[in-house]
Design a protein around this motif. Sequence first.
Motif, PDB file in Angstrom:
ATOM      1  N   GLY A  18      -4.392   0.688   3.741  1.00 46.34           N
ATOM      2  CA  GLY A  18      -3.012   0.963   4.175  1.00 46.34           C
ATOM      3  C   GLY A  18      -2.994   1.913   5.349  1.00 46.34           C
ATOM      4  O   GLY A  18      -3.797   1.776   6.286  1.00 46.34           O
ATOM      5  N   ASP A  19      -2.105   2.909   5.302  1.00 49.57           N
ATOM      6  CA  ASP A  19      -2.029   3.881   6.398  1.00 49.57           C
ATOM      7  C   ASP A  19      -2.729   5.184   6.043  1.00 49.57           C
ATOM      8  O   ASP A  19      -2.435   6.235   6.634  1.00 49.57           O
ATOM      9  CB  ASP A  19      -0.565   4.169   6.767  1.00 49.57           C
ATOM     10  CG  ASP A  19       0.052   3.014   7.552  1.00 49.57           C
ATOM     11  OD1 ASP A  19      -0.649   2.014   7.790  1.00 49.57           O
ATOM     12  OD2 ASP A  19       1.238   3.134   7.923  1.00 49.57           O
ATOM     13  N   THR A  20      -3.637   5.161   5.087  1.00 52.75           N
ATOM     14  CA  THR A  20      -4.373   6.382   4.755  1.00 52.75           C
ATOM     15  C   THR A  20      -5.477   6.628   5.771  1.00 52.75           C
ATOM     16  O   THR A  20      -5.631   7.743   6.271  1.00 52.75           O
ATOM     17  CB  THR A  20      -4.954   6.294   3.328  1.00 52.75           C
ATOM     18  OG1 THR A  20      -3.862   6.188   2.411  1.00 52.75           O
ATOM     19  CG2 THR A  20      -5.788   7.525   2.984  1.00 52.75           C
ATOM     20  N   TYR A  30       8.660   1.105   6.062  1.00 46.99           N
ATOM     21  CA  TYR A  30       9.387  -0.058   6.569  1.00 46.99           C
ATOM     22  C   TYR A  30       8.479  -1.090   7.238  1.00 46.99           C
ATOM     23  O   TYR A  30       8.636  -2.291   7.039  1.00 46.99           O
ATOM     24  CB  TYR A  30      10.446   0.427   7.568  1.00 46.99           C
ATOM     25  CG  TYR A  30      11.295  -0.672   8.132  1.00 46.99           C
ATOM     26  CD1 TYR A  30      12.369  -1.179   7.409  1.00 46.99           C
ATOM     27  CD2 TYR A  30      11.022  -1.208   9.388  1.00 46.99           C
ATOM     28  CE1 TYR A  30      13.147  -2.196   7.921  1.00 46.99           C
ATOM     29  CE2 TYR A  30      11.793  -2.232   9.899  1.00 46.99           C
ATOM     30  CZ  TYR A  30      12.864  -2.722   9.167  1.00 46.99           C
ATOM     31  OH  TYR A  30      13.625  -3.734   9.676  1.00 46.99           O
ATOM     32  N   ASP A  31       7.512  -0.623   8.029  1.00 44.63           N
ATOM     33  CA  ASP A  31       6.678  -1.564   8.786  1.00 44.63           C
ATOM     34  C   ASP A  31       5.728  -2.353   7.881  1.00 44.63           C
ATOM     35  O   ASP A  31       5.088  -3.300   8.328  1.00 44.63           O
ATOM     36  CB  ASP A  31       5.902  -0.858   9.915  1.00 44.63           C
ATOM     37  CG  ASP A  31       5.098   0.340   9.455  1.00 44.63           C
ATOM     38  OD1 ASP A  31       5.536   1.037   8.518  1.00 44.63           O
ATOM     39  OD2 ASP A  31       4.026   0.590  10.032  1.00 44.63           O
ATOM     40  N   HIS A  32       5.654  -1.979   6.598  1.00 43.11           N
ATOM     41  CA  HIS A  32       4.802  -2.697   5.646  1.00 43.11           C
ATOM     42  C   HIS A  32       5.601  -3.547   4.661  1.00 43.11           C
ATOM     43  O   HIS A  32       5.039  -4.428   4.016  1.00 43.11           O
ATOM     44  CB  HIS A  32       3.928  -1.709   4.860  1.00 43.11           C
ATOM     45  CG  HIS A  32       2.991  -0.958   5.738  1.00 43.11           C
ATOM     46  ND1 HIS A  32       1.629  -1.144   5.711  1.00 43.11           N
ATOM     47  CD2 HIS A  32       3.229  -0.035   6.709  1.00 43.11           C
ATOM     48  CE1 HIS A  32       1.068  -0.360   6.616  1.00 43.11           C
ATOM     49  NE2 HIS A  32       2.010   0.323   7.239  1.00 43.11           N
ATOM     50  N   ILE A  33       6.906  -3.248   4.539  1.00 46.97           N
ATOM     51  CA  ILE A  33       7.681  -3.862   3.449  1.00 46.97           C
ATOM     52  C   ILE A  33       8.870  -4.713   3.890  1.00 46.97           C
ATOM     53  O   ILE A  33       9.413  -5.455   3.080  1.00 46.97           O
ATOM     54  CB  ILE A  33       8.214  -2.787   2.467  1.00 46.97           C
ATOM     55  CG1 ILE A  33       9.305  -1.932   3.133  1.00 46.97           C
ATOM     56  CG2 ILE A  33       7.077  -1.894   1.966  1.00 46.97           C
ATOM     57  CD1 ILE A  33      10.035  -1.025   2.155  1.00 46.97           C
ATOM     58  N   GLY A  56      -4.160  -0.622   7.497  1.00 45.11           N
ATOM     59  CA  GLY A  56      -2.804  -1.132   7.682  1.00 45.11           C
ATOM     60  C   GLY A  56      -2.432  -1.393   9.135  1.00 45.11           C
ATOM     61  O   GLY A  56      -1.456  -2.092   9.407  1.00 45.11           O
ATOM     62  N   HIS A  57      -3.179  -0.825  10.059  1.00 44.61           N
ATOM     63  CA  HIS A  57      -2.972  -1.081  11.489  1.00 44.61           C
ATOM     64  C   HIS A  57      -4.343  -1.119  12.161  1.00 44.61           C
ATOM     65  O   HIS A  57      -5.276  -0.443  11.717  1.00 44.61           O
ATOM     66  CB  HIS A  57      -2.135   0.026  12.140  1.00 44.61           C
ATOM     67  CG  HIS A  57      -0.770   0.164  11.542  1.00 44.61           C
ATOM     68  ND1 HIS A  57       0.318  -0.571  11.960  1.00 44.61           N
ATOM     69  CD2 HIS A  57      -0.323   0.950  10.529  1.00 44.61           C
ATOM     70  CE1 HIS A  57       1.376  -0.246  11.232  1.00 44.61           C
ATOM     71  NE2 HIS A  57       1.007   0.679  10.357  1.00 44.61           N
ATOM     72  N   GLY A  58      -4.452  -1.860  13.240  1.00 42.77           N
ATOM     73  CA  GLY A  58      -5.700  -1.901  14.002  1.00 42.77           C
ATOM     74  C   GLY A  58      -6.742  -2.797  13.346  1.00 42.77           C
ATOM     75  O   GLY A  58      -6.433  -3.596  12.462  1.00 42.77           O
ATOM     76  N   THR A 100       0.823  -1.208   0.000  1.00 44.23           N
ATOM     77  CA  THR A 100       0.000   0.000   0.000  1.00 44.23           C
ATOM     78  C   THR A 100       0.862   1.264   0.000  1.00 44.23           C
ATOM     79  O   THR A 100       0.399   2.317  -0.408  1.00 44.23           O
ATOM     80  CB  THR A 100      -0.932   0.052   1.228  1.00 44.23           C
ATOM     81  OG1 THR A 100      -0.123   0.036   2.425  1.00 44.23           O
ATOM     82  CG2 THR A 100      -1.901  -1.125   1.233  1.00 44.23           C
ATOM     83  N   HIS A 101       2.094   1.143   0.471  1.00 45.27           N
ATOM     84  CA  HIS A 101       3.055   2.246   0.417  1.00 45.27           C
ATOM     85  C   HIS A 101       4.424   1.742   0.821  1.00 45.27           C
ATOM     86  O   HIS A 101       4.599   0.560   1.108  1.00 45.27           O
ATOM     87  CB  HIS A 101       2.590   3.432   1.273  1.00 45.27           C
ATOM     88  CG  HIS A 101       2.484   3.160   2.737  1.00 45.27           C
ATOM     89  ND1 HIS A 101       1.567   2.283   3.276  1.00 45.27           N
ATOM     90  CD2 HIS A 101       3.190   3.650   3.803  1.00 45.27           C
ATOM     91  CE1 HIS A 101       1.698   2.261   4.592  1.00 45.27           C
ATOM     92  NE2 HIS A 101       2.676   3.072   4.941  1.00 45.27           N
ATOM     93  N   CYS A 102       5.393   2.666   0.872  1.00 46.20           N
ATOM     94  CA  CYS A 102       6.806   2.292   0.962  1.00 46.20           C
ATOM     95  C   CYS A 102       7.342   2.160   2.385  1.00 46.20           C
ATOM     96  O   CYS A 102       8.540   1.947   2.557  1.00 46.20           O
ATOM     97  CB  CYS A 102       7.638   3.349   0.230  1.00 46.20           C
ATOM     98  SG  CYS A 102       7.476   4.983   1.021  1.00 46.20           S
TER      99      CYS A 102
HETATM  100 ZN    ZN Z   1       2.221   1.569   8.940  1.00 50.05          ZN
END
Ligand code: ZN
Length: 207
Positions: free
Chosen positions: A143-145, A53-56, A182-184, A49-51
């Motif tokens: 994601g984190d949006t 670190y915690d996602h990739i 992306g979280h929760g 969903t984006h670049c």
């Molecule tokens: Zn995140």
Amino acid sequence: MRVINVNGVFYDSNAYLIDAKRKALVDAGIDGTRVLKSLPPDLDLIVLTHCHYDHIAAVPEIVAATGAKVALHEDDVAALKSDHISGAAMFGRRLPALRVDRVLHNDDVIDLGNVKLTVIHTPGHTPGSICLYDAATRVMFTGDTVFEGGSFGRTDIGGNPEHMINSLETLAGYDISALYPGHGNPVTTGVKESLRASLANARHMLF
Ligand SMILES: [Zn+2]
Ligand SMILES: [Zn+2]
């Protein structure tokens, strides 16, 4: 569409397995060993969903084990060269070497056979943040949006407040049955109200 959250412990991101004809993972998280325990060997694609670190961070380990391809929006590809823009430095870590096989653009369709995900470019948290929408089931991966409880992604790690508000306005225009952030936790009731609250909070907090 069957969606399974295979991660999301502490600060690590959620990683959603879409159990379609072609299997895809939405984000990878940090701990590849944990995520791999829940993944099928024939994972086809990892859509980021984006670049950040915690996602990739777990991508190389998952790719090595499954041979999955990696997809990321064009505006976040450059960030994979920077420990700062990707947020790796915040975790006191270095970015792993990571190859993007498919560069995504707004309105692209990711075809998983019996599931088709539309890419919605939602910059603000990062320049190349995306959401993924399945029109058949009205499921949105954000994601984190945007998150549950009227919250939204921070804009101070390479993001842009104005873009964030525009993106939240875009999302508020969609008919969504379930929102997977992306979280929760996912939002499965009152999605419209939740999105409106996020938008109102963003307008209030960012300007
Ligand atoms: Zn995140
Ligand atoms: Zn992020």
